[in-house]
Design a protein around this motif. Structure first.
Motif, PDB file in Angstrom:
ATOM      1  N   VAL A   1      -3.002   0.711  -2.144  1.00  0.00           N
ATOM      2  CA  VAL A   1      -2.586   2.100  -2.348  1.00  0.00           C
ATOM      3  C   VAL A   1      -2.599   2.828  -1.019  1.00  0.00           C
ATOM      4  O   VAL A   1      -3.294   2.432  -0.080  1.00  0.00           O
ATOM      5  CB  VAL A   1      -3.518   2.821  -3.347  1.00  0.00           C
ATOM      6  CG1 VAL A   1      -3.452   2.167  -4.702  1.00  0.00           C
ATOM      7  CG2 VAL A   1      -4.960   2.835  -2.847  1.00  0.00           C
ATOM      8  N   GLU A   2      -1.830   3.906  -0.930  1.00  0.00           N
ATOM      9  CA  GLU A   2      -1.827   4.710   0.283  1.00  0.00           C
ATOM     10  C   GLU A   2      -2.956   5.735   0.231  1.00  0.00           C
ATOM     11  O   GLU A   2      -3.418   6.135  -0.838  1.00  0.00           O
ATOM     12  CB  GLU A   2      -0.490   5.430   0.459  1.00  0.00           C
ATOM     13  CG  GLU A   2      -0.205   6.495  -0.585  1.00  0.00           C
ATOM     14  CD  GLU A   2       0.917   7.439  -0.184  1.00  0.00           C
ATOM     15  OE1 GLU A   2       1.518   7.231   0.876  1.00  0.00           O
ATOM     16  OE2 GLU A   2       1.176   8.388  -0.938  1.00  0.00           O
ATOM     17  N   ALA A   3      -3.397   6.164   1.416  1.00  0.00           N
ATOM     18  CA  ALA A   3      -4.530   7.078   1.507  1.00  0.00           C
ATOM     19  C   ALA A   3      -4.219   8.426   0.874  1.00  0.00           C
ATOM     20  O   ALA A   3      -5.092   9.056   0.276  1.00  0.00           O
ATOM     21  CB  ALA A   3      -4.930   7.272   2.969  1.00  0.00           C
TER      22      ALA A   3
ATOM     23  N   GLU B   1      -7.904  -1.404  -8.351  1.00  0.00           N
ATOM     24  CA  GLU B   1      -8.159  -2.273  -9.493  1.00  0.00           C
ATOM     25  C   GLU B   1      -7.250  -1.906 -10.663  1.00  0.00           C
ATOM     26  O   GLU B   1      -6.699  -2.768 -11.335  1.00  0.00           O
ATOM     27  CB  GLU B   1      -9.623  -2.178  -9.912  1.00  0.00           C
ATOM     28  CG  GLU B   1      -9.979  -3.058 -11.101  1.00  0.00           C
ATOM     29  CD  GLU B   1     -11.432  -2.942 -11.500  1.00  0.00           C
ATOM     30  OE1 GLU B   1     -11.831  -3.637 -12.449  1.00  0.00           O
ATOM     31  OE2 GLU B   1     -12.168  -2.151 -10.865  1.00  0.00           O
ATOM     32  N   ARG B   2      -7.075  -0.604 -10.881  1.00  0.00           N
ATOM     33  CA  ARG B   2      -6.253  -0.177 -12.017  1.00  0.00           C
ATOM     34  C   ARG B   2      -4.778  -0.489 -11.796  1.00  0.00           C
ATOM     35  O   ARG B   2      -4.072  -0.854 -12.740  1.00  0.00           O
ATOM     36  CB  ARG B   2      -6.448   1.324 -12.259  1.00  0.00           C
ATOM     37  CG  ARG B   2      -5.813   1.804 -13.550  1.00  0.00           C
ATOM     38  CD  ARG B   2      -6.246   3.205 -13.918  1.00  0.00           C
ATOM     39  NE  ARG B   2      -5.749   3.582 -15.226  1.00  0.00           N
ATOM     40  CZ  ARG B   2      -6.362   3.341 -16.377  1.00  0.00           C
ATOM     41  NH1 ARG B   2      -7.510   2.706 -16.371  1.00  0.00           N
ATOM     42  NH2 ARG B   2      -5.832   3.717 -17.532  1.00  0.00           N
ATOM     43  N   LEU B   3      -4.304  -0.344 -10.554  1.00  0.00           N
ATOM     44  CA  LEU B   3      -2.891  -0.568 -10.267  1.00  0.00           C
ATOM     45  C   LEU B   3      -2.600  -2.017  -9.899  1.00  0.00           C
ATOM     46  O   LEU B   3      -1.439  -2.438  -9.909  1.00  0.00           O
ATOM     47  CB  LEU B   3      -2.429   0.354  -9.132  1.00  0.00           C
ATOM     48  CG  LEU B   3      -2.422   1.852  -9.447  1.00  0.00           C
ATOM     49  CD1 LEU B   3      -2.010   2.644  -8.215  1.00  0.00           C
ATOM     50  CD2 LEU B   3      -1.498   2.162 -10.607  1.00  0.00           C
TER      51      LEU B   3
ATOM     52  N   GLY C   1       5.617  -2.451  -1.558  1.00  0.00           N
ATOM     53  CA  GLY C   1       4.388  -3.169  -1.861  1.00  0.00           C
ATOM     54  C   GLY C   1       3.136  -2.320  -1.883  1.00  0.00           C
ATOM     55  O   GLY C   1       2.033  -2.848  -2.062  1.00  0.00           O
ATOM     56  N   VAL C   2       3.271  -1.000  -1.712  1.00  0.00           N
ATOM     57  CA  VAL C   2       2.112  -0.096  -1.677  1.00  0.00           C
ATOM     58  C   VAL C   2       2.315   1.004  -2.717  1.00  0.00           C
ATOM     59  O   VAL C   2       3.379   1.630  -2.771  1.00  0.00           O
ATOM     60  CB  VAL C   2       1.933   0.537  -0.279  1.00  0.00           C
ATOM     61  CG1 VAL C   2       0.771   1.513  -0.284  1.00  0.00           C
ATOM     62  CG2 VAL C   2       1.710  -0.548   0.766  1.00  0.00           C
ATOM     63  N   TRP C   3       1.306   1.223  -3.560  1.00  0.00           N
ATOM     64  CA  TRP C   3       1.384   2.324  -4.529  1.00  0.00           C
ATOM     65  C   TRP C   3       1.271   3.650  -3.787  1.00  0.00           C
ATOM     66  O   TRP C   3       0.309   3.876  -3.048  1.00  0.00           O
ATOM     67  CB  TRP C   3       0.273   2.192  -5.568  1.00  0.00           C
ATOM     68  CG  TRP C   3       0.543   1.091  -6.538  1.00  0.00           C
ATOM     69  CD1 TRP C   3       0.038  -0.169  -6.514  1.00  0.00           C
ATOM     70  CD2 TRP C   3       1.412   1.156  -7.674  1.00  0.00           C
ATOM     71  NE1 TRP C   3       0.529  -0.907  -7.559  1.00  0.00           N
ATOM     72  CE2 TRP C   3       1.377  -0.121  -8.295  1.00  0.00           C
ATOM     73  CE3 TRP C   3       2.200   2.147  -8.230  1.00  0.00           C
ATOM     74  CZ2 TRP C   3       2.110  -0.407  -9.445  1.00  0.00           C
ATOM     75  CZ3 TRP C   3       2.931   1.857  -9.368  1.00  0.00           C
ATOM     76  CH2 TRP C   3       2.879   0.607  -9.969  1.00  0.00           C
ATOM     77  N   SER C   4       2.251   4.522  -3.979  1.00  0.00           N
ATOM     78  CA  SER C   4       2.365   5.733  -3.165  1.00  0.00           C
ATOM     79  C   SER C   4       2.607   6.960  -4.029  1.00  0.00           C
ATOM     80  O   SER C   4       3.149   6.873  -5.140  1.00  0.00           O
ATOM     81  CB  SER C   4       3.520   5.592  -2.158  1.00  0.00           C
ATOM     82  OG  SER C   4       3.372   4.420  -1.383  1.00  0.00           O
ATOM     83  N   LEU C   5       2.203   8.097  -3.490  1.00  0.00           N
ATOM     84  CA  LEU C   5       2.520   9.388  -4.086  1.00  0.00           C
ATOM     85  C   LEU C   5       3.860   9.816  -3.520  1.00  0.00           C
ATOM     86  O   LEU C   5       3.971  10.145  -2.340  1.00  0.00           O
ATOM     87  CB  LEU C   5       1.423  10.404  -3.735  1.00  0.00           C
ATOM     88  CG  LEU C   5       1.535  11.788  -4.360  1.00  0.00           C
ATOM     89  CD1 LEU C   5       1.389  11.707  -5.869  1.00  0.00           C
ATOM     90  CD2 LEU C   5       0.465  12.709  -3.780  1.00  0.00           C
ATOM     91  N   THR C   6       4.899   9.789  -4.349  1.00  0.00           N
ATOM     92  CA  THR C   6       6.262  10.004  -3.858  1.00  0.00           C
ATOM     93  C   THR C   6       6.805  11.382  -4.188  1.00  0.00           C
ATOM     94  O   THR C   6       7.940  11.691  -3.843  1.00  0.00           O
ATOM     95  CB  THR C   6       7.209   8.938  -4.443  1.00  0.00           C
ATOM     96  OG1 THR C   6       7.152   9.013  -5.879  1.00  0.00           O
ATOM     97  CG2 THR C   6       6.793   7.559  -3.990  1.00  0.00           C
TER      98      THR C   6
END
Length: 840
Positions: free
Chosen positions: A167-169, A161-163, A204-209
């Protein structure tokens, strides 16, 4: 009245019954946001709300916090509250900050306005609040709502919701671990991570990079320390630098009354029983923020001691007993205390990592590098590990050098083949197979070898353990040999290698932990479920006692699998999600982390948390396959799981069958049976022949009962199916249990009998599994059908023919026949008459 509803809805229900409401929540929940939600729901029900803050009160707070010091002194005055016939509600954030004068003024306002009160507080105002607060609570008798920390599904929804997107797991797991489930802390970490470009949108996916440790966490400190006095914040800084410490060690740094205040506000958590109690800062993001603040300031003159990070401490009294209790309150207490323990584990791990890093940076020696990497590689890391592998000086000790190189190979394989690190390592080692390849020869020997004329008892003598000369590689080879023996179905030999009582002394410490994991799996395969349960429970209790991150992951998998085999699916799910709060694993322990993902994805496969289930399965599908194989075909099982979520059961079964055939060809015969046990369709004669052939070569008591159910289903005899189902642990194979129920209902319909009732279903497959399957069925019926399919199902359920439906909708009869056929397959129904039982 249940707190399982949202706090705002529950609060308004209490208001409608004429009760005040206290919402107990941590500062990290943003009480103002909760009160806005309450106001919105209340006003929709006809209430008139007024939110008061400390500026509205004439004399501010009791003066204990910086916030109080900023309040201007003002004369006491009455607060006007609308009086719409007893429907007025006053909203107050953090009632615990109100001074006696402010509380008296609030009481007078409530009486004169005939208003109800909704207030947030982090404290138990009767037990820990000042007397004036206790008197207010006693006089008003409010209902109390406790807001628990977010779980995995709630955190996923909060972040999405915030992003504003998927999102990725790994990002969800990391935020859950850093924030301890507090939404405003997670939001602060999320925003800071985006600013630091560690969290970004990729494909297309919010990720921890990047590395979580690279996220600046000052906003978390500002958020959670705003209501604390300067001396309390100083105490938190000292404790964050010192790491987990006993109250006696803290006595010179934090006055006892200040420590008690911090515990009441949940900024410090206590773990263990006296005299072994240790204290730690919570949540982990706050501890990290304060440590960074301390590094930037002058702390050299502060004697912080050694802390308790390396000490064994007394564990919580019977935490796992709370998990296994049938009492819902006990299970809730387990979740709360497990959250505190996982926070403590992270704090201990961080302190150990920092100390090991400092030693290595001073010496750059292989010995210190190995110690540092053993801790660092328990979590995802790239830049820090690259620094160690590129900057460590060579060492003459062959054993240490071999262990260092082994860790490097595990890290590179964990990163994946498409990375620069992999390419560089391969280019530098073209002429050397390396330690991983040497121990892989052991696995190939086990899987390729046939039983000797004397039987498998002599097989251990021909496994080339001597090929791994150096002790570190030899230990890994020993674990891989035991794993391969288990996977191939040679359980007696696997038991001999993994049994703690028979284990060689030269096996290294972390490899002993992994061997324990193999041992628990072998016991399960042999049908010794209660032995596996007892052994894994004892080991997990010890790991929790020692705050051992790798041990917690490994033994939680064993205990969760045992609980599933015993039909205690709810307890297994609670345990798995508690351990996932540790966040994602790195190269060390990644296999068991993958198994936790499999268990969690299966447990959440229902209408309330199917999104989390999909996220977990997608994360599992992306993870690299490591050299230490402890998960049965994780990627293909993840793909099959995703297909089932979309009601593509035929596709899922095809994936499962193909994967089982591959495992059987490789000699992993037991793994093949485990994978095939997840088939949802009745096996064909060819499939039954293949399953029976593998089962005859490698009989295993647990799988033998599952195979008996599959054979009975293929035979089509109702009595044989029900007898086999009652004897089998179907909780380890939910798709097979669903196939059994479908078959029995179909046979009963053929005889003109009613389908199984709720009690009969529970008697056949177990109560927990029956309820879970019912929830899954509801999810499929409400989500997998398209709008047009639902419309057609409703019309057919009314008794209309295909031609009548086609005429009503203005389409061809053939189109309706196709929709009906697809809907029957998606809903796993035998015929169109069954549409009458479907509730859409």
């Amino acid at each position: 009245m249940s707190d399982e509803l949202s706090p705002s809805i529950t609060a308004v229900r209490w208001l409608e019954s004429g009760r005040d409401v206290l919402i107990r929540c941590d500062d990290g929940f943003q009480g103002s946001a909760l009160l806005r939600q309450v106001a919105g729901v209340a006003e929709a029900q006809g209430f008139v709300t007024r939110q008061l803050d400390l500026d509205d009160m004439g004399n501010g707070t009791a003066g204990a916090t910086p916030r109080a010091a900023q309040r201007p002194g003002r004369a006491e005055r009455d607060i006007d509250v609308p009086r719409p016939g007893g429907r007025a509600v006053v909203l107050v954030e953090d009632l615990s900050e109100f001074s006696p004068g402010a509380v008296e003024q609030l009481s007078r306002t409530l009486r004169r306005g005939h208003a109800l009160l909704v207030a947030t507080t982090a404290l138990d105002l009767v037990r820990h609040g000042d007397p004036h607060l206790g008197r207010l609570v006693a006089s008003r008798g409010p209902a109390e709502i406790r807001v628990p920390a977010m779980g995995y599904s709630e955190m996923m929804a909060h972040v999405e919701e915030r992003l504003g997107g998927p999102v990725e797991a790994r990002l969800v797991s990391s935020l859950l671990a850093q924030s301890a489930g507090l939404p405003s802390v997670a939001a602060a970490v999320l925003d800071a991570g985006r600013v630091a470009d560690v969290i970004r949108l990729e494909d297309g996916v919010w990720s921890l990079t990047g590395d979580v440790s690279a996220i600046p966490l000052d906003p978390v400190a500002h958020l959670l320390c705003a209501r604390l006095s300067a001396s309390d914040v100083s105490g938190l800084v000292a404790l964050s630098v010192m790491g987990p410490a006993s109250p006696s060690e803290l006595s010179d740094l934090i006055p006892p009354e200040a420590l008690e205040r911090l515990v009441r506000r949940h900024r410090v958590i206590a773990h263990g029983r006296p005299p072994h109690t240790v204290m730690s800062v919570s949540p982990p993001a706050l501890a990290a923020a304060l440590r960074s603040r301390a590094v930037e300031s002058d702390t050299e003159g502060l004697d912080l001691g050694a802390g308790a990070a390396g000490d064994r401490i007394g564990g919580p009294p019977d935490l796992l007993g709370l998990l296994l209790s049938p009492d819902a309150e006990h299970r809730g207490e387990f979740r709360r205390r497990a959250l505190e323990i996982m926070t403590m584990v992270q704090d201990v791990s961080h302190r150990q990592e920092v100390e090991a890093r400092d030693r290595w940076r001073r010496s750059r020696s292989v010995e210190d590098a190995v110690d540092y990497l053993g801790i660092l590689l328990q979590r995802p890391t790239r830049e820090l590990a690259r620094e160690v592998f590129s900057s460590t000086r060579e060492h003459g000790d062959a054993g240490l050098t071999e262990r260092f190189r082994l860790l490097q190979v595990r890290w590179i394989k964990w990163l994946g083949e498409d990375t620069p690190e992999w390419e560089d390592f391969a280019a530098q080692n073209q002429d050397d197979d390396g330690p991983i390849e040497r121990v892989n020869a052991i696995v190939r020997a086990v899987l390729a070898s046939a039983p000797t004329p004397q039987g498998d008892a002599d097989l251990a003598s021909v496994i080339p353990l001597s090929a791994a000369a150096e002790e570190p590689t030899r230990s890994l080879g020993y674990v891989l040999e035991a794993t391969a023996l288990h996977e191939s179905g040679r359980f007696d030999l696997a038991l001999r290698l993994s049994d703690p009582a028979l284990r060689p002394e030269w096996v290294l410490g972390d490899m002993c932990t992994f061997l324990d994991g193999v041992y628990h799996k072998v016991l399960l395969a042999l049908g010794r479920v209660h032995e596996s349960f007892s052994a894994s429970r004892e080991r997990l209790a010890q790991a929790l006692d020692d705050l051992d991150q790798t041990g917690i992951r490994v033994y939680a998998v064993g205990l969760a699998q045992s609980l599933v085999a015993m039909g205690m699916n709810e307890a297994a799910g609670s345990l798995v999600f508690a351990v996932l709060r540790l966040g994602p694993a790195g190269p060390v322990g990644s296999g068991f982390y993958q198994h936790l993902l499999i268990l969690a994805a299966a447990h959440t496969m229902n209408d309330e948390s199917a999104g989390a289930s999909r996220l977990l399965a997608e994360e599992l599908e992306r993870l690299p396959v490591t050299h230490l194989r402890t998960v049965d075909a994780p990627r293909e099982m993840a793909r099959a799981h995703l297909s089932r979520l979309d009601a593509r059961d035929e596709e899922a079964d095809d994936l499962i069958w193909s994967e089982g055939e591959r495992l059987a060809r490789e000699g992993r015969l037991h793994n093949a049976l485990v994978v095939w046990s997840q088939l949802s369709a009745i096996p064909s004669p060819r499939q039954i022949e293949a399953i029976r052939a593998v089962a005859d070569v490698r009989p295993a008591p647990l799988m033998a009962r599952i195979v008996a159910v599959q054979e009975a289903l293929a035979g089509g005899d109702l009595a044989a199916v029900t007898d086999a189902a009652r004897d089998a642990p179907l909780s380890v194979s939910p798709p097979l249990a669903a196939a059994v129920l479908d078959f029995v209902d179909g046979e009963r319909r053929k005889r003109g009998e009613a389908p199984l009732g709720e009690r009969e279903r529970a008697d056949l497959v177990g109560e927990d599994l029956s309820q879970w399957l019912a929830t899954l069925t509801h999810h499929r019926r409400t989500t997998v059908l398209s709008g047009r399919e639902k419309e057609i199902v409703r019309l057919v359920a009314e008794g209309r023919s295909n031609q009548e439906v086609a005429t009503l909708l203005g389409v061809s009869r053939r189109t309706i026949e196709n929709h009906v056929h697809r809907s029957l397959k998606k809903l796993r129904l035998a015929g169109r008459d069954d549409f009458r039982s479907v509730q859409l």
